[in-house]
Motif scaffolding. Structure first.
Motif, PDB file in Angstrom:
ATOM      1  N   ALA A 192      12.738   1.776  -9.094  1.00 21.73           N
ATOM      2  CA  ALA A 192      13.950   0.906  -9.479  1.00 21.73           C
ATOM      3  C   ALA A 192      13.767  -0.480  -9.051  1.00 21.73           C
ATOM      4  N   ALA A 193      13.032  -0.977  -8.152  1.00 17.52           N
ATOM      5  CA  ALA A 193      12.777  -2.276  -7.577  1.00 17.52           C
ATOM      6  C   ALA A 193      11.917  -3.186  -8.757  1.00 17.52           C
ATOM      7  N   ALA A 230      11.141   9.959  -3.364  1.00 14.53           N
ATOM      8  CA  ALA A 230      10.513   9.071  -2.446  1.00 14.53           C
ATOM      9  C   ALA A 230       9.858   7.832  -3.273  1.00 14.53           C
ATOM     10  N   ALA A 231       9.650   8.109  -4.294  1.00  9.80           N
ATOM     11  CA  ALA A 231       9.077   6.859  -4.994  1.00  9.80           C
ATOM     12  C   ALA A 231      10.111   6.070  -5.864  1.00  9.80           C
ATOM     13  N   GLU A 276       1.493   6.765  -6.797  1.00  8.62           N
ATOM     14  CA  GLU A 276       0.347   7.669  -7.187  1.00  8.62           C
ATOM     15  C   GLU A 276       0.647   9.157  -6.613  1.00  8.62           C
ATOM     16  N   ALA A 277       1.188   9.356  -5.543  1.00  9.38           N
ATOM     17  CA  ALA A 277       1.723  10.861  -5.214  1.00  9.38           C
ATOM     18  C   ALA A 277       2.425  11.563  -6.524  1.00  9.38           C
ATOM     19  N   ARG A 314       0.706  -1.209  -0.090  1.00  5.19           N
ATOM     20  CA  ARG A 314      -0.046  -0.038  -0.047  1.00  5.19           C
ATOM     21  C   ARG A 314       0.976   1.396  -0.074  1.00  5.19           C
ATOM     22  N   ALA A 315       2.085   1.449   0.784  1.00  4.16           N
ATOM     23  CA  ALA A 315       2.819   2.532   0.972  1.00  4.16           C
ATOM     24  C   ALA A 315       3.467   2.665  -0.504  1.00  4.16           C
ATOM     25  N   GLU A 316       3.932   1.675  -1.218  1.00  9.14           N
ATOM     26  CA  GLU A 316       4.512   1.866  -2.519  1.00  9.14           C
ATOM     27  C   GLU A 316       3.536   2.327  -3.464  1.00  9.14           C
ATOM     28  N   ARG A 317       2.556   1.707  -3.445  1.00  6.63           N
ATOM     29  CA  ARG A 317       1.510   2.202  -4.430  1.00  6.63           C
ATOM     30  C   ARG A 317       1.184   3.602  -4.084  1.00  6.63           C
TER      31      ARG A 317
END
Length: 339
Positions: free
Chosen positions: A317-318, A311-312, A268-269, A261-264
């Motif tokens: 990269a992953a 931040a994203a 999205e930000a 959820r945090a990655e999404r």
């Protein structure tokens, strides 16, 4: 001009990459994924030049690449385009964005724009596809188009009788991410498949990427708007916004449940901030035209964008979308890179 009953579907890219995507889809499997993963903004402060991709998108399978060709007159140009069409069934041509017959209203500028030619009629008309879509600050707009032009209409569309400006010449050169030599004659230009590969190295003085590129871009934009706008920073930033939105949409659609959820939310930000950027650019440009430049608005927007991108970036990269970038520093220090 005759319009097809069904218009092409836009994938939301810039005036170069939208129709490049259409060309590559038939030529190089997986090209949509390649385009999304290639998105990267690099800026050369010394010249104000921009590169939007971290790999040479003109490189094709089988040690071949797209290279420019040019002609001083329409007869030679049409013969060259026809020959390439006969060899490969499609050819990209450099058209005048301000002369497209399917525009609604007026375009902001007369600038290079890639179009896809994919056939001819028995009468000798040319079939063109243009998936690009845009709203212009002049009030005009462009929707996707597919249809035929007569030889006279097509010849007029691809003519640059006074050549290109230095900004447009550099933009053509770097349209695929890394330098592709322009043709000797630029009155008429098109692209052909040729042997060899383009070297993936940016030329000349140091280039900035990541947060440093966004900080430098804010400075370039403010200076351009306070001047006469001749460096064309607005157009490059509009293209950057489209490319980054395309990147994030591709990542979110492809990664699916693999994202936390945090990655999404981090991705999205960045999406939300890039989506806001064209509106800010129009406001800043209109304010500058009225003699009320907004440098603090520009600085604030790009500072926030740099922070969100940083931040994203581990998420990007992953999943194979570039390398992690450092957060912007309080001092605004720049990390210079060569490509």
């Amino acid at each position: 001009m005759r319009t097809d009953s069904i218009a092409p579907t836009s994938v939301g890219l810039s005036c170069y990459t939208e129709n490049l995507a259409g060309y590559l889809c038939a030529r190089a499997p997986g090209s949509t994924d390649l385009l999304a993963r290639s998105v990267r903004l690099a800026v050369q402060p010394a010249t104000g030049s921009f590169s939007h991709h971290d790999r040479a998108l003109n490189n094709l399978p089988g040690n071949s690449r797209l290279g420019y060709r040019g002609a001083p007159d329409s007869e030679a140009a049409l013969a060259g385009v026809a020959a390439e069409l006969a060899r490969h069934g499609r050819v990209l041509v450099v058209a005048d964005s301000g002369a497209l017959p399917w525009l609604s209203g007026a375009a902001d500028d007369h600038a290079p724009h890639l179009l896809l030619v994919d056939g001819r009629t028995p009468e000798g008309d040319w079939h063109l596809v243009d998936g690009f879509t845009a709203l212009f600050s002049s009030g005009g707009s462009q929707d996707p188009f597919a249809g035929t032009l007569t030889e006279a209409e097509f010849s007029a569309l691809i003519a640059f009788p006074r050549g290109l400006s230095q900004v447009h010449r550099m933009r053509n050169t770097l349209a695929f991410g890394f330098p592709v030599a322009p043709p000797a004659h630029e009155t008429y230009q098109w692209l052909v498949e040729e042997e060899g590969a383009t070297q993936e190295r940016l030329p000349g003085a140091p280039w900035l990427t990541g947060a440093a590129a966004l900080e430098e871009t804010a400075c370039l934009l403010a200076a351009d708007l306070e001047g006469d706008g001749s460096r064309g920073v607005l157009e490059d930033l509009w293209a950057a916004a489209q490319h980054h939105l395309f990147r994030d949409a591709h990542l979110l659609a492809g990664a699916g449940d693999a994202l936390t959820r945090a990655e999404r939310e981090a991705v999205e930000a960045t999406t939300a901030k890039w989506r806001e950027l064209p509106r800010m650019l129009r406001f800043a440009a209109n304010s500058a035209r009225r003699g009320r430049p907004r440098p603090s608005l520009i600085t604030g927007t790009f500072t926030a964008l740099a922070e969100l991108e940083a931040a994203a970036s581990p998420v990007h990269a992953a999943h194979g979308y570039g390398a992690p970038v450092a957060r912007p520093t309080a001092a605004g220090s720049h990390v210079r890179q060569g490509g």
